[in-house]
Scaffold this motif. Structure first.
Motif, PDB file in Angstrom:
ATOM      1  N   ALA A 170     -84.479  50.127  73.933  1.00  0.00           N
ATOM      2  CA  ALA A 170     -85.698  49.526  73.976  1.00  0.00           C
ATOM      3  C   ALA A 170     -86.646  49.621  72.172  1.00  0.00           C
ATOM      4  O   ALA A 170     -87.204  48.530  71.723  1.00  0.00           O
ATOM      5  N   PHE A 172     -84.001  48.781  69.651  1.00  0.00           N
ATOM      6  CA  PHE A 172     -83.415  47.453  69.624  1.00  0.00           C
ATOM      7  C   PHE A 172     -83.965  46.297  69.260  1.00  0.00           C
ATOM      8  O   PHE A 172     -84.462  45.873  68.785  1.00  0.00           O
ATOM      9  N   ASP A 173     -85.395  46.863  71.286  1.00  0.00           N
ATOM     10  CA  ASP A 173     -85.634  45.591  71.910  1.00  0.00           C
ATOM     11  C   ASP A 173     -86.852  45.027  70.544  1.00  0.00           C
ATOM     12  O   ASP A 173     -87.238  44.164  70.071  1.00  0.00           O
ATOM     13  N   VAL A 174     -87.452  46.347  70.682  1.00  0.00           N
ATOM     14  CA  VAL A 174     -89.306  46.168  69.060  1.00  0.00           C
ATOM     15  C   VAL A 174     -88.544  45.665  68.435  1.00  0.00           C
ATOM     16  O   VAL A 174     -89.202  45.111  67.673  1.00  0.00           O
ATOM     17  N   ARG A 175     -87.222  46.370  68.040  1.00  0.00           N
ATOM     18  CA  ARG A 175     -87.062  45.931  66.237  1.00  0.00           C
ATOM     19  C   ARG A 175     -86.842  44.301  66.145  1.00  0.00           C
ATOM     20  O   ARG A 175     -87.232  43.751  65.351  1.00  0.00           O
ATOM     21  N   SER A 176     -85.978  44.123  66.711  1.00  0.00           N
ATOM     22  CA  SER A 176     -85.561  42.602  66.778  1.00  0.00           C
ATOM     23  C   SER A 176     -87.724  41.721  67.347  1.00  0.00           C
ATOM     24  O   SER A 176     -87.768  40.393  66.335  1.00  0.00           O
ATOM     25  N   MET A 177     -89.160  41.582  68.260  1.00  0.00           N
ATOM     26  CA  MET A 177     -89.616  41.146  68.065  1.00  0.00           C
ATOM     27  C   MET A 177     -90.309  41.476  66.969  1.00  0.00           C
ATOM     28  O   MET A 177     -91.737  40.919  66.805  1.00  0.00           O
ATOM     29  N   THR A 182     -94.565  42.298  69.163  1.00  0.00           N
ATOM     30  CA  THR A 182     -95.309  44.447  69.284  1.00  0.00           C
ATOM     31  C   THR A 182     -94.060  44.854  67.736  1.00  0.00           C
ATOM     32  O   THR A 182     -93.077  44.768  67.499  1.00  0.00           O
ATOM     33  N   PHE A 185     -93.207  50.891  70.085  1.00  0.00           N
ATOM     34  CA  PHE A 185     -92.754  50.691  71.726  1.00  0.00           C
ATOM     35  C   PHE A 185     -93.564  52.744  71.949  1.00  0.00           C
ATOM     36  O   PHE A 185     -93.090  53.398  71.652  1.00  0.00           O
ATOM     37  N   PHE A 288     -98.498  46.365  70.547  1.00  0.00           N
ATOM     38  CA  PHE A 288     -97.569  47.561  71.401  1.00  0.00           C
ATOM     39  C   PHE A 288     -96.778  46.771  72.495  1.00  0.00           C
ATOM     40  O   PHE A 288     -97.334  46.351  73.325  1.00  0.00           O
ATOM     41  N   HIS A 289     -95.671  47.677  73.281  1.00  0.00           N
ATOM     42  CA  HIS A 289     -95.449  48.566  75.162  1.00  0.00           C
ATOM     43  C   HIS A 289     -95.487  48.980  74.940  1.00  0.00           C
ATOM     44  O   HIS A 289     -95.494  50.117  73.899  1.00  0.00           O
TER      45      HIS A 289
END
Lengths: 417, 417
Positions: A170, A172-177, A182, A185, A288-289
């Protein structure tokens, strides 16, 4: 020693590997048919014993029992039910003896956490207090990892692996976004009083992820927390927050309470993640997520730790071996020999020292600022999540076993709990 | 054809396999060095093109690029940014051409969902509208599975597998606990408008799990829902509810809204699970647990579908091949040949028919009562979650690659978005 049957039951919140312990108990008992008769499983834990609702595990094939090793949850049903003391409820103890006698049960294997260790300890005293010979052995199990003496508890390694992997992914995901969307996280994890599970989120730091952890052991300080998140986002462009459900203010109030309580009287928690996420949004303005892993974390057999599965099986096996050696009122434990390479062996602890004792994160496992884990903690956790132990799959789904769970014919009158 | 460089970027919410598409694009381009020069990746999607923030992928080793196949999230950063129409914002299009010219870019590969297909389509028109020769190919990606024409979208199969596995595992858990504790487990999943992800929870029924699904395509009817849950618990002793974040009342109001909106103007949702869980508790008195999977579901590369990974790679590869064939304004698609055995091939769709079109669950994929999936839906979903494709692990954690992401030297003046 006359040949006696064995009773086995699962108690409390189930885990990804409690069935691996069941597998260890049953397979080992089957290997000692000269000394142990049948293994009867309690349907829904100790309730199965009280209501004489016993499952005849001899009706299950060797293949089905072997498949328990890769199947999460409690194959025989679990329960949240704590026996009162002998003084408070002699009736239930008398009933247990009645059932044990009726089915020639001389071994009692109880697979659970702290509350269950207490139940098991009470049963172990039946020989002395009520004159019925029974050997009670506790098989440790708890995702909370809060049992004393044992280095770790079966169930914990797998939930720790799930949380470490999920936090990593997750993040890695937030870093992309983070550039346009976002930035923070928040993941809520289990752990009412002890922060072991939350600590596992810190393992994602191995791969450069900025993680802020909120432990139940550290009183929540909103100002310090927001400053920490702000600094992390400033430095890295994003961050992940792992919040324990047991995180609380100095006055003891949890960040979020659902208001309901379980059978042991514990508050049923959940919802700290949205509270924390909104706090960040309001104070810092970051998008945020948030996620609440809940049952997903403790049921995640698909990403179980190999170390954990092996220990769960080994302690189930050892419980039977301890019984065969004539032991009573004990629990097999994991004794760590070394961190690197990781070596461990099975030890044994007296139940009198296990029941009703909780093991918290040592302060030196938590960084001085209270928001991270130390090298010492990392050295402790890493071996526990090591290794993968994938279940078999068919058509994209894990093939988990469902037992026949055939009831043993009842011999006694009905009993109301 | 003079040798041109290529631009590749990732857009919108990332997935477990968008990097597998990146891997397909870059490896295939590297295999055609006679025709394609360098692949420049946009840092944070189209924003990287606008701000001339280009990443030189030739600086990455073959090993690092290959590792993208097993790494979730967007390795170059993604963005939530939709180009306005040419009439509304000519300045941005002129800037794109300026950057493309400066870096000799003739191929534009955009990896995203519906909004991104629109952006890609607009870029594809630059040859005609602004006289700059560029071939724009869209590489489909969306966990929502809501792009038209293609049989499925890379990213969906893996999230579907995650949700199917998680629903199965958590349902085994709640079944174990149901006798004395939790009887209803609620899992909230992604899917603003389309219920594809929620539908995947229905695959757990394969193993006998009672699942109630709340789709965004079916208006929420509280009375019918509670009657369904009540009947399920009556019959099985427990049940699981999979609720889509997009589930809403007849008046369009979502079961839960956080009140914030993303850059595309979509409401940012979350929190339907606790709403549903409390509804069940109040009306039926059942103890509940709830989870919100959020990012965990779309980032879960550890349990990616093999079918999905293969398709993500294949469509990235095909995008380059389509470009080499001189195509523009197209998107490679998955064309299903048969369900069982599952066979598929790569097709191609014109972007004019893809941009801004959403594909919802057909009504005959949903059971008449609106709470489950049909055999037709099952036949559609099953091949998409088939096969495991595990990443490599080290010390208990997946080894995900982090690229060097070295910037290409800028040639132009700064541009403010």
């Amino acid at each position: 020693m006359a040949k006696k049957n064995a009773f086995y039951a699962q108690s409390g919140g189930v885990t990804a590997v409690i069935n691996a312990s069941a597998c260890g108990v049953i397979e080992t008992a089957r290997n000692h048919k000269d000394k142990i008769g049948k293994v009867y499983a309690g349907r829904n834990g100790i309730i199965g014993a009280l209501t004489e609702d016993l499952i005849d595990t001899t009706k299950e094939s060797a293949k089905a029992i072997a498949a328990l090793r890769t199947t999460p949850s409690g194959a025989f049903g679990s329960c949240r039910f704590k026996l009162k003391s002998l003084e408070q409820n002699k009736r239930e103890y008398e009933r247990l003896i009645e059932v044990f006698k009726a089915h020639n049960i001389g071994y009692f294997f109880y697979n659970g956490g702290g509350d269950s260790a207490d139940t098991c300890y009470k049963v172990s005293q039946l020989s002395e207090t009520m004159g019925y010979p029974v050997q009670a052995i506790h098989v440790p199990k708890t995702v909370d990892n809060d049992l004393p003496i044992t280095d770790c508890c079966p169930g914990f390694g797998s939930v720790a692996k799930y949380i470490a992997v999920s936090t990593l992914e997750a993040s890695f995901d937030v870093r992309s976004m983070a550039k346009t969307s976002t930035k923070v996280f928040v993941l809520e994890v289990m752990g009412r009083h002890a922060g072991w599970i939350a600590a596992a989120g810190g393992l994602a730091e191995e791969q450069g992820i900025p993680v802020v952890i909120l432990f139940p052991e550290i009183e929540f300080d909103q100002k310090k927390f927001l400053a920490k998140v702000s600094a992390m986002v400033e430095k890295h462009g994003y961050c992940s927050v792992v919040v324990s459900e047991g995180c609380h203010y100095p006055d003891g109030k949890f960040l979020a309470e659902q208001g309901t309580r379980d059978a042991f009287g514990h508050a049923q928690l959940g919802g700290a993640a949205p509270v924390v996420a909104n706090m960040v949004k309001e104070a810092l303005g970051h998008k945020f997520h948030w996620a609440v892993a809940d049952y997903l974390q403790r049921a995640a057999r698909h990403i179980a730790s190999k170390t954990d599965v092996e220990q769960a099986y080994a302690l189930g096996k050892s419980a039977v071996e301890l019984a065969l050696k004539g032991q009573n009122a004990v629990m097999p434990t994991v004794e760590r020999i070394s961190d690197k390479p990781y070596k461990w062996k099975v030890g044994v602890a007296p139940l009198s020292k296990v029941a009703n004792v909780e093991k918290f994160m040592p302060r030196n496992f938590i960084t001085p600022d209270g928001f991270g884990i130390t090298e010492k903690c990392r050295a402790y956790l890493t071996p526990l999540i090591k290794g993968e132990d994938y279940p078999p799959y068919k058509d994209g789904l894990p093939q988990y076993v469902q037992l026949k769970n055939i009831a043993v014919a009842k011999k006694l009158a009905e009993f109301k709990i």
